[in-house]
Design an enzyme around this catalytic site. Sequence first.
Site, PDB file in Angstrom:
ATOM      1  CE  LYS A   1      -4.310   1.442   2.338  1.00 13.38           C
ATOM      2  NZ  LYS A   1      -4.829   1.169   3.869  1.00 13.38           N
TER       3      LYS A   1
HETATM    4  C1  E4P Z   1      -8.327   2.157   3.576  1.00 12.01           C
HETATM    5  O1  E4P Z   1      -7.551   1.514   3.251  1.00 12.01           O
HETATM    6  C2  E4P Z   1      -8.259   2.952   4.981  1.00 12.01           C
HETATM    7  O2  E4P Z   1      -7.482   2.310   5.685  1.00 12.01           O
HETATM    8  C3  E4P Z   1      -9.576   3.175   5.513  1.00 12.01           C
HETATM    9  O3  E4P Z   1     -10.787   2.798   4.729  1.00 12.01           O
HETATM   10  C4  E4P Z   1      -9.843   4.506   6.187  1.00 12.01           C
HETATM   11  O4  E4P Z   1     -11.011   4.553   6.673  1.00 12.01           O
HETATM   12  P1  E4P Z   1     -11.342   5.741   7.943  1.00 12.01           P
HETATM   13  O5  E4P Z   1     -11.405   6.885   6.968  1.00 12.01           O
HETATM   14  O6  E4P Z   1     -12.737   5.344   8.372  1.00 12.01           O
HETATM   15  O7  E4P Z   1     -10.213   5.702   8.753  1.00 12.01           O
END
Ligand code: E4P
Length: 218
Positions: free
Chosen positions: A87
């Site tokens: 990522k």
């Molecule tokens: C995606 O990969 C992120 O980890 C995540 O969906 C972020 O979500 P949030 O905005 O609820 O923290």
Amino acid sequence: MKFFIDTANLKDIQEAVDLGVLDGVTTNPSLMAKEGIKGVDNVMAHYKQICDIVDGDVSAEVIAVDFEEMVREGEMLADLHPSIVVKVPMTRDGVKAIKHFSEKGIKTNCTLIFSAGQALLAAKAGATYVSPFVGRLDDIGHDGLVLVQQIVDIFSNYGYPTQVLAASVRHVPHLIQCAEIGADVVTCPLSVITGLLKHPLTDNGLATFLADHKRVNS
Ligand code: E4P
């Protein structure tokens, strides 16, 4: 549509696996911190544990922000397990790193996508997934689902193989609307996945069926 769970909590991951509908996992440094996972060795061991529980892609985020370090860290993560997807944040160095990983056959998830232009750039660099953050756009008064629709349309116009992974999905209507739009993947907490089970008429209907059965069988 694939269902990914957005957590580093092993119990939640196992529960989603047990339900039989889980296709993968996304994590981020905040989610790892929430579980108290710290230090490179522990972080690596935790990713390995997640990969052993789930049959599907597991996104592990690089902490580095410069190209060389991202490449070093990403290759180390990718070596951990074949399910690991590196990522990478949507930055200039991140785009360069995605291109590098793509040429080496390493899967990537470009995170922190907040515009269609960012998604297009990541797709051109060869990202496996792009992650538009629906909930965080909603939080600042935009409509995150409009962005998901834009990206789905653009990728379909040109046949990009990059998958649209709707992230920051906070509730059931978000998930359903992502499905209507045609997002390839949603990632969300366990509560959103199990939220799909619920309908009061199902509960009432089942209670009536069981009561009627009991009445004539007792
Ligand atoms: C995606 O990969 C992120 O980890 C995540 O969906 C972020 O979500 P949030 O905005 O609820 O923290």
